[in-house]
Design a protein around this motif. Structure first.
Motif, PDB file in Angstrom:
ATOM      1  N   ARG A  14       0.768  -1.156  -0.120  1.00  0.00           N
ATOM      2  CA  ARG A  14      -0.013  -0.062  -0.083  1.00  0.00           C
ATOM      3  C   ARG A  14       0.885   1.391  -0.141  1.00  0.00           C
ATOM      4  O   ARG A  14       0.575   2.145  -0.718  1.00  0.00           O
ATOM      5  CB  ARG A  14      -1.009   0.131   1.146  1.00  0.00           C
ATOM      6  CG  ARG A  14      -2.059  -0.878   0.723  1.00  0.00           C
ATOM      7  CD  ARG A  14      -3.226  -0.610   1.925  1.00  0.00           C
ATOM      8  NE  ARG A  14      -2.744  -1.013   3.517  1.00  0.00           N
ATOM      9  CZ  ARG A  14      -2.555  -1.874   3.978  1.00  0.00           C
ATOM     10  NH1 ARG A  14      -3.242  -3.133   3.648  1.00  0.00           N
ATOM     11  NH2 ARG A  14      -2.345  -2.054   5.344  1.00  0.00           N
ATOM     12  N   ALA A  15       1.891   1.140   0.671  1.00  0.00           N
ATOM     13  CA  ALA A  15       2.977   2.575   0.764  1.00  0.00           C
ATOM     14  C   ALA A  15       3.642   2.792  -0.358  1.00  0.00           C
ATOM     15  O   ALA A  15       3.666   3.786  -1.007  1.00  0.00           O
ATOM     16  CB  ALA A  15       3.930   2.141   1.965  1.00  0.00           C
ATOM     17  N   GLY A  16       4.052   1.502  -1.081  1.00  0.00           N
ATOM     18  CA  GLY A  16       4.852   1.463  -2.325  1.00  0.00           C
ATOM     19  C   GLY A  16       3.560   2.171  -3.558  1.00  0.00           C
ATOM     20  O   GLY A  16       3.926   2.945  -4.190  1.00  0.00           O
ATOM     21  N   LYS A  17       2.480   1.558  -3.578  1.00  0.00           N
ATOM     22  CA  LYS A  17       1.337   2.071  -4.386  1.00  0.00           C
ATOM     23  C   LYS A  17       0.958   3.595  -4.152  1.00  0.00           C
ATOM     24  O   LYS A  17       0.706   4.408  -5.130  1.00  0.00           O
ATOM     25  CB  LYS A  17       0.258   1.028  -4.297  1.00  0.00           C
ATOM     26  CG  LYS A  17       0.345  -0.109  -4.922  1.00  0.00           C
ATOM     27  CD  LYS A  17      -0.897  -0.932  -4.752  1.00  0.00           C
ATOM     28  CE  LYS A  17      -0.902  -2.455  -5.081  1.00  0.00           C
ATOM     29  NZ  LYS A  17      -2.037  -3.267  -5.012  1.00  0.00           N
ATOM     30  N   ALA A  18       1.146   4.027  -2.990  1.00  0.00           N
ATOM     31  CA  ALA A  18       0.718   5.379  -2.649  1.00  0.00           C
ATOM     32  C   ALA A  18       1.785   6.223  -3.012  1.00  0.00           C
ATOM     33  O   ALA A  18       1.585   7.236  -3.784  1.00  0.00           O
ATOM     34  CB  ALA A  18       0.752   5.483  -1.224  1.00  0.00           C
ATOM     35  N   ALA A  19       3.213   5.676  -2.920  1.00  0.00           N
ATOM     36  CA  ALA A  19       4.148   6.591  -3.316  1.00  0.00           C
ATOM     37  C   ALA A  19       4.398   6.772  -5.016  1.00  0.00           C
ATOM     38  O   ALA A  19       4.635   7.538  -5.217  1.00  0.00           O
ATOM     39  CB  ALA A  19       5.576   5.808  -2.653  1.00  0.00           C
ATOM     40  N   LEU A  20       4.165   5.537  -5.499  1.00  0.00           N
ATOM     41  CA  LEU A  20       3.923   5.529  -7.134  1.00  0.00           C
ATOM     42  C   LEU A  20       2.824   6.186  -7.339  1.00  0.00           C
ATOM     43  O   LEU A  20       3.109   7.196  -8.615  1.00  0.00           O
ATOM     44  CB  LEU A  20       3.625   4.085  -7.585  1.00  0.00           C
ATOM     45  CG  LEU A  20       3.532   3.872  -8.983  1.00  0.00           C
ATOM     46  CD1 LEU A  20       4.906   4.584  -9.694  1.00  0.00           C
ATOM     47  CD2 LEU A  20       3.121   2.697  -9.387  1.00  0.00           C
ATOM     48  N   ALA A  21       1.702   6.433  -7.038  1.00  0.00           N
ATOM     49  CA  ALA A  21       0.523   7.232  -7.272  1.00  0.00           C
ATOM     50  C   ALA A  21       0.944   8.764  -7.095  1.00  0.00           C
ATOM     51  O   ALA A  21       0.809   9.588  -8.090  1.00  0.00           O
ATOM     52  CB  ALA A  21      -0.444   6.779  -6.432  1.00  0.00           C
ATOM     53  N   ALA A  22       1.661   9.094  -6.108  1.00  0.00           N
ATOM     54  CA  ALA A  22       2.290  10.498  -5.941  1.00  0.00           C
ATOM     55  C   ALA A  22       3.122  10.884  -6.968  1.00  0.00           C
ATOM     56  O   ALA A  22       3.115  12.072  -7.459  1.00  0.00           O
ATOM     57  CB  ALA A  22       2.813  10.544  -4.358  1.00  0.00           C
ATOM     58  N   VAL A  23       4.193   9.838  -7.459  1.00  0.00           N
ATOM     59  CA  VAL A  23       5.162  10.271  -8.260  1.00  0.00           C
ATOM     60  C   VAL A  23       4.339  10.403  -9.698  1.00  0.00           C
ATOM     61  O   VAL A  23       4.604  11.561 -10.413  1.00  0.00           O
ATOM     62  CB  VAL A  23       6.384   9.103  -8.278  1.00  0.00           C
ATOM     63  CG1 VAL A  23       6.763   9.430  -9.792  1.00  0.00           C
ATOM     64  CG2 VAL A  23       6.990   9.261  -7.084  1.00  0.00           C
ATOM     65  N   VAL A  24       3.509   9.675  -9.943  1.00  0.00           N
ATOM     66  CA  VAL A  24       2.942   9.760 -11.197  1.00  0.00           C
ATOM     67  C   VAL A  24       2.010  11.337 -11.413  1.00  0.00           C
ATOM     68  O   VAL A  24       1.977  11.972 -12.307  1.00  0.00           O
ATOM     69  CB  VAL A  24       1.702   8.602 -11.415  1.00  0.00           C
ATOM     70  CG1 VAL A  24       0.753   8.949 -12.717  1.00  0.00           C
ATOM     71  CG2 VAL A  24       2.767   7.489 -11.813  1.00  0.00           C
ATOM     72  N   ALA A  25       1.280  11.354 -10.040  1.00  0.00           N
ATOM     73  CA  ALA A  25       0.350  12.705  -9.966  1.00  0.00           C
ATOM     74  C   ALA A  25       1.290  13.921 -10.061  1.00  0.00           C
ATOM     75  O   ALA A  25       1.065  14.798 -10.854  1.00  0.00           O
ATOM     76  CB  ALA A  25      -0.174  12.740  -8.794  1.00  0.00           C
ATOM     77  N   ALA A  26       2.521  13.983  -9.607  1.00  0.00           N
ATOM     78  CA  ALA A  26       3.392  14.787  -9.609  1.00  0.00           C
ATOM     79  C   ALA A  26       4.178  15.144 -11.221  1.00  0.00           C
ATOM     80  O   ALA A  26       4.187  16.326 -11.541  1.00  0.00           O
ATOM     81  CB  ALA A  26       4.675  14.688  -8.670  1.00  0.00           C
ATOM     82  N   ALA A  27       4.677  13.969 -11.689  1.00  0.00           N
ATOM     83  CA  ALA A  27       4.851  14.077 -13.086  1.00  0.00           C
ATOM     84  C   ALA A  27       3.618  14.723 -13.796  1.00  0.00           C
ATOM     85  O   ALA A  27       4.066  15.284 -14.967  1.00  0.00           O
ATOM     86  CB  ALA A  27       5.234  12.752 -13.479  1.00  0.00           C
ATOM     87  N   MET A  28       2.666  14.347 -13.659  1.00  0.00           N
ATOM     88  CA  MET A  28       1.525  14.753 -14.511  1.00  0.00           C
ATOM     89  C   MET A  28       1.193  16.159 -14.607  1.00  0.00           C
ATOM     90  O   MET A  28       1.090  17.089 -15.391  1.00  0.00           O
ATOM     91  CB  MET A  28       0.031  13.834 -14.256  1.00  0.00           C
ATOM     92  CG  MET A  28       0.246  12.441 -14.661  1.00  0.00           C
ATOM     93  SD  MET A  28      -1.221  11.624 -14.275  1.00  0.00           S
ATOM     94  CE  MET A  28      -2.501  12.274 -15.433  1.00  0.00           C
ATOM     95  N   ALA A  29       1.303  16.682 -13.138  1.00  0.00           N
ATOM     96  CA  ALA A  29       1.258  18.053 -12.783  1.00  0.00           C
ATOM     97  C   ALA A  29       2.396  18.943 -13.317  1.00  0.00           C
ATOM     98  O   ALA A  29       2.239  19.896 -14.036  1.00  0.00           O
ATOM     99  CB  ALA A  29       1.319  18.500 -11.315  1.00  0.00           C
ATOM    100  N   ALA A  30       3.379  18.078 -13.491  1.00  0.00           N
ATOM    101  CA  ALA A  30       4.693  18.981 -14.171  1.00  0.00           C
ATOM    102  C   ALA A  30       4.642  19.013 -15.449  1.00  0.00           C
ATOM    103  O   ALA A  30       5.075  20.131 -16.104  1.00  0.00           O
ATOM    104  CB  ALA A  30       6.007  18.103 -13.540  1.00  0.00           C
TER     105      ALA A  30
END
Length: 195
Positions: A14-30
């Motif tokens: 769950r922590a890994g999936k949450a971290a991945l989701a955060a990285v993906v969201a940050a890259a999308m926003a960037a």
């Protein structure tokens, strides 16, 4: 005897999936921040596709054709938003075909020399996606980033395991190449003075 701790493993997942989701969201926003246009929106849409490619290749040593096709279609749509859409599309198609041909040549050459595949066809198709999305210099940057991070990750994992490097070990190149494509896209934007 090995012990299993499913609750701990699922918490780590769950922590890994949450971290991945955060990285993906940050890259999308960037992507949208760097290029606040339809091109940035299409690049933002590419991010979860590249993340899925990296995850699947990292786990199963396969890159689904459907994800490569989606990445290519998004790239062609982005190319069509160029000031001269036909020139943009032509450059994207030639870039995709050119980089795929380079990877196919490496694949065939390795097979001829070693008697086994060194690159999968999914990697060749992913190279087409990279060529569609990236300019020539950014293609080289993305391939180099992927190769160096892949070799570094392999070396560190072998060192951590206390094992010697083996020529026959497999490395999921798409795991490293997929995120490098997005970094290459950023490099193109930086080169164009958009960052």
């Amino acid at each position: 005897m090995s012990l299993s701790f499913p609750a701990m493993r699922s918490a780590g997942d769950r922590a890994g999936k949450a971290a991945l989701a955060a990285v993906v969201a940050a890259a999308m926003a960037a992507s949208l921040a760097v290029e606040p246009s339809i091109g940035g929106l299409l690049a933002a849409a590419l991010v979860p596709v590249l993340a899925a490619i990296a995850i699947i290749d990292g786990r199963h040593f396969i890159i689904p054709d459907s994800l490569n096709a989606l990445g290519a279609l998004l790239g062609l749509a982005a190319a069509a938003t160029a000031p001269e859409p036909l020139n943009g599309l032509l450059a994207a198609v030639l870039g995709g075909a050119g980089l795929a041909l380079v990877f196919l040549t490496i694949r065939l050459g390795y097979r001829a020399l070693r008697g086994r595949d060194g690159l999968g066809l999914g990697d060749v198709k992913l190279a087409a996606v990279a060529g569609i999305w990236l300019g020539v210099t950014a293609m080289a940057v993305a391939v180099e980033i992927a190769a160096l991070t892949g070799l570094l990750a392999y070396g560190v994992s072998r060192l951590a395991a206390g094992s010697a490097v083996r020529v026959r070990d497999r490395l999921p190149f798409g795991l490293f190449f997929a995120p490098a494509i997005w970094i290459g896209w950023l490099f193109d934007r930086w080169s164009a003075g958009l960052m």
